[in-house]
Write an enzyme that holds these catalytic residues in place. Structure first.
Site, PDB file in Angstrom:
ATOM      1  CG  HIS A   1      -0.534   0.209   2.521  1.00  0.00           C
ATOM      2  ND1 HIS A   1      -0.691  -0.718   3.525  1.00  0.00           N
ATOM      3  CD2 HIS A   1       0.108   1.254   3.101  1.00  0.00           C
ATOM      4  CE1 HIS A   1      -0.169  -0.243   4.637  1.00  0.00           C
ATOM      5  NE2 HIS A   1       0.329   0.955   4.412  1.00  0.00           N
TER       6      HIS A   1
ATOM      7  CD  GLU B   1      -4.601  -1.406   3.257  1.00  0.00           C
ATOM      8  OE1 GLU B   1      -3.615  -1.877   2.667  1.00  0.00           O
ATOM      9  OE2 GLU B   1      -4.745  -1.470   4.489  1.00  0.00           O
TER      10      GLU B   1
HETATM   11  C1  GLP Z   1       1.285   3.225   7.151  1.00  0.00           C
HETATM   12  C2  GLP Z   1       1.016   4.567   6.427  1.00  0.00           C
HETATM   13  C3  GLP Z   1       1.786   4.644   5.141  1.00  0.00           C
HETATM   14  C4  GLP Z   1       3.175   4.099   5.375  1.00  0.00           C
HETATM   15  C5  GLP Z   1       3.109   2.615   5.592  1.00  0.00           C
HETATM   16  C6  GLP Z   1       4.441   1.956   5.940  1.00  0.00           C
HETATM   17  O1  GLP Z   1       0.182   2.504   7.481  1.00  0.00           O
HETATM   18  N1  GLP Z   1      -0.340   4.884   6.186  1.00  0.00           N
HETATM   19  O2  GLP Z   1       1.807   5.990   4.675  1.00  0.00           O
HETATM   20  O3  GLP Z   1       3.992   4.344   4.257  1.00  0.00           O
HETATM   21  O4  GLP Z   1       2.105   2.283   6.519  1.00  0.00           O
HETATM   22  O5  GLP Z   1       4.800   2.200   7.241  1.00  0.00           O
HETATM   23  P1  GLP Z   1       6.213   1.898   7.868  1.00  0.00           P
HETATM   24  O6  GLP Z   1       7.129   2.919   7.308  1.00  0.00           O
HETATM   25  O7  GLP Z   1       6.017   2.027   9.341  1.00  0.00           O
HETATM   26  O8  GLP Z   1       6.585   0.513   7.437  1.00  0.00           O
END
Ligand code: GLP
Length: 237
Positions: A138, A143
């Site tokens: 995503h 999603e």
């Molecule tokens: C989250 C956010 C995204 C983000 C992703 C990855 O849920 N909504 O914008 O890029 O998940 O997160 P992480 O960097 O903690 O792996």
């Protein structure tokens, strides 16, 4: 696509911060679309450092966040309002009336989504969008689905995203099931996209950048973006 391979998270954060600094130097009133999650935290730290060193000025900048959980008030410790306040806004000279994040408590979801898209239009689009990538591919909170959602919308989070984000919430506290997110029109319309991926995103990043373009892996649409910069740790390659 311009891919920048870095050898550590420190270097990833530094390189990403430098891209933002360059953008604001070139155009001080840039519209930045900002991401949350673990990945960009280091970039925000580096930006604060550079701000204190007088190397970057947020005085004229605008920020529009990519997404927000539905149902969380701005003061909630896991809201993206709170995250942004703590990770960046409280520490730099960004004007409070230049900050935009979807309102998780909006009474009318449809109106909130339309207003967010109108806002992006009014700002003349996004100059630089910073994206992370979810374990299921995503981007923002777009999603995996049967189609690409064009506009800002309310999305039901997938079970895997809820599980992945549970780590930020305290025990017994539930991750919201719905979130507001910008759609693919805003992503593809951004003048430049900066995709950040740490070593933990190896498999999904490879599929997103070199596999089939499909709404089942939302980040794959970025293959079509005319100005995509990917900053990834070597191990994520
Ligand atoms: C989250 C956010 C995204 C983000 C992703 C990855 O849920 N909504 O914008 O890029 O998940 O997160 P992480 O960097 O903690 O792996």
């Amino acid at each position: 696509m311009n891919k920048i391979l870095v050898s550590s998270y420190e270097q990833l954060s530094d390189t990403a911060a430098e891209e933002v600094v360059n953008q604001l130097t070139k155009k001080p009133d840039s519209v930045l679309a900002l991401a949350t999650g673990s990945t960009p935290k280091g970039m925000y730290e580096k930006l604060i450092e550079r701000y204190h060193e007088g190397k970057v000025d947020f005085g004229q900048a605008y920020t529009v966040n990519l997404d927000e959980y539905q149902g969380l008030p701005a003061e909630h410790l896991q809201s993206y309002h709170y995250y942004m306040k703590k990770q960046l806004f409280d520490e730099v000279n960004i004007a409070s009336d230049h900050i935009y994040i979807p309102n998780g408590l909006a009474e009318d979801a449809r109106q909130e989504c339309q207003a967010y898209d109108s806002l992006i239009e009014r700002l003349n689009g996004i100059d630089l969008m910073v994206l992370g990538i979810g374990r299921n591919g995503h981007i923002a909170f777009n999603e995996p689905a049967a189609w690409f959602d064009c506009n800002t919308h309310l999305v039901r989070l997938s079970e895997s995203t809820i599980q992945a984000n549970q780590r930020f919430f305290s025990e017994g506290e539930e991750v919201p099931k719905y979130a507001y997110t910008m759609g693919m029109k805003a992503v593809m319309g951004a003048k430049q996209v900066l995709l950040l991926a740490g070593a933990d995103k190896h498999n999904i990043l490879k599929d997103a950048l070199y596999g089939r373009i499909t709404s089942a892996l939302p980040a794959s649409i970025l293959q079509l973006h005319p100005n995509l910069v990917v900053i990834c740790e070597e191990k994520a390659e």
